[in-house]
Design a protein around this motif. Structure first.
Motif, PDB file in Angstrom:
ATOM      1  N   LYS A  18       9.494   8.365  10.428  1.00  0.00           N
ATOM      2  CA  LYS A  18      10.289   7.187  10.072  1.00  0.00           C
ATOM      3  C   LYS A  18      11.738   7.593   9.764  1.00  0.00           C
ATOM      4  CE  LYS A  18       6.424   4.518   8.143  1.00  0.00           C
ATOM      5  NZ  LYS A  18       5.945   3.755   6.958  1.00  0.00           N
ATOM      6  N   TYR A  45       4.705  -3.873  13.947  1.00  0.00           N
ATOM      7  CA  TYR A  45       4.062  -4.211  12.659  1.00  0.00           C
ATOM      8  C   TYR A  45       3.570  -5.662  12.620  1.00  0.00           C
ATOM      9  CZ  TYR A  45       5.432   0.182  10.301  1.00  0.00           C
ATOM     10  OH  TYR A  45       5.549   1.496   9.902  1.00  0.00           O
ATOM     11  N   LEU A  95       1.232  -7.125  10.056  1.00  0.00           N
ATOM     12  CA  LEU A  95       1.659  -7.200   8.654  1.00  0.00           C
ATOM     13  C   LEU A  95       2.659  -8.334   8.413  1.00  0.00           C
ATOM     14  CD1 LEU A  95       2.150  -3.380   7.927  1.00  0.00           C
ATOM     15  CD2 LEU A  95       0.208  -4.825   7.310  1.00  0.00           C
ATOM     16  N   PHE A 139       6.163  -7.726   1.850  1.00  0.00           N
ATOM     17  CA  PHE A 139       7.092  -6.613   2.085  1.00  0.00           C
ATOM     18  C   PHE A 139       7.550  -6.511   3.539  1.00  0.00           C
ATOM     19  CE2 PHE A 139       2.715  -4.952   2.240  1.00  0.00           C
ATOM     20  CZ  PHE A 139       2.675  -4.408   3.513  1.00  0.00           C
ATOM     21  N   LEU A 188      10.321  -3.984   5.166  1.00  0.00           N
ATOM     22  CA  LEU A 188       9.793  -2.901   6.014  1.00  0.00           C
ATOM     23  C   LEU A 188      10.551  -2.845   7.339  1.00  0.00           C
ATOM     24  CD1 LEU A 188       7.540  -0.801   6.808  1.00  0.00           C
ATOM     25  CD2 LEU A 188       6.154  -2.764   7.520  1.00  0.00           C
ATOM     26  N   ARG A 232      -4.573  10.543  10.517  1.00  0.00           N
ATOM     27  CA  ARG A 232      -4.468   9.728   9.293  1.00  0.00           C
ATOM     28  C   ARG A 232      -4.742  10.585   8.059  1.00  0.00           C
ATOM     29  NH1 ARG A 232      -2.113   4.674   9.348  1.00  0.00           N
ATOM     30  NH2 ARG A 232      -3.075   4.494   7.312  1.00  0.00           N
ATOM     31  N   THR A 250      -1.465   5.545   2.310  1.00  0.00           N
ATOM     32  CA  THR A 250      -0.237   4.771   2.547  1.00  0.00           C
ATOM     33  C   THR A 250       0.734   4.894   1.378  1.00  0.00           C
ATOM     34  OG1 THR A 250      -1.472   3.194   3.894  1.00  0.00           O
ATOM     35  CG2 THR A 250       0.639   2.442   2.982  1.00  0.00           C
ATOM     36  N   ARG A 273       2.411  12.900   3.335  1.00  0.00           N
ATOM     37  CA  ARG A 273       2.985  11.972   2.359  1.00  0.00           C
ATOM     38  C   ARG A 273       2.852  12.521   0.937  1.00  0.00           C
ATOM     39  NH1 ARG A 273       0.344   6.634   5.221  1.00  0.00           N
ATOM     40  NH2 ARG A 273       2.138   6.013   6.497  1.00  0.00           N
ATOM     41  N   VAL A 324       6.166   4.015  -1.609  1.00  0.00           N
ATOM     42  CA  VAL A 324       5.468   3.522  -0.414  1.00  0.00           C
ATOM     43  C   VAL A 324       6.423   3.099   0.699  1.00  0.00           C
ATOM     44  CG1 VAL A 324       5.212   1.121  -1.245  1.00  0.00           C
ATOM     45  CG2 VAL A 324       3.545   2.056   0.381  1.00  0.00           C
ATOM     46  N   THR A 325       7.601   2.582   0.340  1.00  0.00           N
ATOM     47  CA  THR A 325       8.544   2.149   1.378  1.00  0.00           C
ATOM     48  C   THR A 325       9.334   3.321   1.964  1.00  0.00           C
ATOM     49  OG1 THR A 325      10.287   1.731  -0.225  1.00  0.00           O
ATOM     50  CG2 THR A 325       8.813  -0.105   0.278  1.00  0.00           C
ATOM     51  N   ASN A 337       7.660   6.433   2.930  1.00  0.00           N
ATOM     52  CA  ASN A 337       6.536   7.368   3.072  1.00  0.00           C
ATOM     53  C   ASN A 337       6.599   8.229   4.342  1.00  0.00           C
ATOM     54  OD1 ASN A 337       5.751   5.462   4.899  1.00  0.00           O
ATOM     55  ND2 ASN A 337       3.868   4.846   3.844  1.00  0.00           N
ATOM     56  N   GLY A 351       1.385   6.466  11.313  1.00  0.00           N
ATOM     57  CA  GLY A 351       0.314   6.940  12.197  1.00  0.00           C
ATOM     58  C   GLY A 351      -0.557   5.782  12.639  1.00  0.00           C
TER      59      GLY A 351
HETATM   60  P1  DAT Z   1       0.137   2.831   6.995  1.00  0.00           P
HETATM   61  O1  DAT Z   1       1.576   3.149   7.273  1.00  0.00           O
HETATM   62  O2  DAT Z   1      -0.499   3.874   6.121  1.00  0.00           O
HETATM   63  O3  DAT Z   1      -0.668   2.548   8.239  1.00  0.00           O
HETATM   64  P2  DAT Z   1       0.119  -0.056   6.540  1.00  0.00           P
HETATM   65  O4  DAT Z   1      -0.118  -0.205   7.997  1.00  0.00           O
HETATM   66  O5  DAT Z   1      -0.781  -0.779   5.604  1.00  0.00           O
HETATM   67  O6  DAT Z   1       0.112   1.495   6.112  1.00  0.00           O
HETATM   68  O7  DAT Z   1       1.612  -0.491   6.175  1.00  0.00           O
HETATM   69  C1  DAT Z   1       2.674  -0.129   7.036  1.00  0.00           C
HETATM   70  C2  DAT Z   1       3.841   0.284   6.187  1.00  0.00           C
HETATM   71  O8  DAT Z   1       4.259  -0.814   5.379  1.00  0.00           O
HETATM   72  C3  DAT Z   1       3.560   1.405   5.184  1.00  0.00           C
HETATM   73  O9  DAT Z   1       3.633   2.680   5.772  1.00  0.00           O
HETATM   74  C4  DAT Z   1       4.633   1.182   4.176  1.00  0.00           C
HETATM   75  C5  DAT Z   1       4.750  -0.326   4.143  1.00  0.00           C
HETATM   76  N1  DAT Z   1       3.923  -0.883   3.046  1.00  0.00           N
HETATM   77  C6  DAT Z   1       2.577  -0.954   3.005  1.00  0.00           C
HETATM   78  N2  DAT Z   1       2.144  -1.494   1.866  1.00  0.00           N
HETATM   79  C7  DAT Z   1       3.263  -1.796   1.157  1.00  0.00           C
HETATM   80  C8  DAT Z   1       3.518  -2.377  -0.118  1.00  0.00           C
HETATM   81  N3  DAT Z   1       2.520  -2.800  -0.918  1.00  0.00           N
HETATM   82  N4  DAT Z   1       4.803  -2.531  -0.509  1.00  0.00           N
HETATM   83  C9  DAT Z   1       5.815  -2.139   0.276  1.00  0.00           C
HETATM   84  N5  DAT Z   1       5.661  -1.566   1.489  1.00  0.00           N
HETATM   85  C10 DAT Z   1       4.398  -1.398   1.929  1.00  0.00           C
END
Ligand code: DAT
Ligand code: MG
Length: 143
Positions: free
Chosen positions: A3, A43, A46, A51, A55, A79, A85, A96, A103-104, A106, A110
């Motif tokens: 990232k 994404y 999501l 978020f 993101l 993973r 995450t 990580r 988390v934002t 990380n 993957g």
């Molecule tokens: P991952 O990246 O482990 O597959 P994800 O697909 O659930 O996780 O989320 C994608 C990305 O979004 C993650 O790497 C960081 C961001 N993210 C996830 N949960 C979050 C949260 N609760 N607050 C802020 N950003 C978040």
């Protein structure tokens, strides 16, 4: 995918090395400064999350390094190598867990399953940007 925070912090080489040293095979790799449109597709699952906008905005702040790796159970193992995450829950020894805090930020993405990986590869790579070749390590890494 490394990232923007991982690229900016100079972690690209270390990340590639972890996968290389374990024995996985790189079959695609490129630097991309992604558009918001590409990131919104990437994404899409999501899009309902609170978020999501943040993101997408952060992921568009700079170049990322998109990669395709090949190997036995690579998605599941990849993973595990990434860690949870939320870095606050990522075990030490994971990427990580060793290199991130929030988390934002990380550092690495993957793919989360075979179908998702296929979708993501289609979004980020043209067929001619991926390479089918025999790794000289094969006999020494696999039984
Ligand atoms: P991952 O990246 O482990 O597959 P994800 O697909 O659930 O996780 O989320 C994608 C990305 O979004 C993650 O790497 C960081 C961001 N993210 C996830 N949960 C979050 C949260 N609760 N607050 C802020 N950003 C978040
Ligand atoms: Mg995910």
């Amino acid at each position: 995918m490394v990232k923007p925070d991982g690229v900016q912090r100079g972690l690209t080489g270390e990340i590639i090395q972890r996968f290389e040293k374990r024995g996985y095979k790189m079959v695609g790799c490129k630097m991309v400064w992604p558009s918001k449109e590409l990131l919104e597709k990437h994404y899409a699952d999501l899009s309902g999350q609170p978020f999501f906008a943040g993101l997408i905005a952060f992921m568009a702040t700079g170049p990322v390094v998109a990669m395709v790796w090949e190997g036995k159970e690579i998605i599941k193992m990849g993973r595990m190598m990434l860690g949870a995450t939320n870095p606050q829950e990522s075990a030490p020894g994971t990427l990580r867990g060793d290199y991130s805090i929030d988390v934002t930020r990380n550092i690495i993405h993957g793919s989360d399953g075979v179908d998702i990986a296929k979708k993501e590869i289609g979004l980020w790579f043209k067929p001619e940007e991926m390479f089918d070749y025999k790794s000289c390590l094969k006999e020494m890494v696999y039984e």
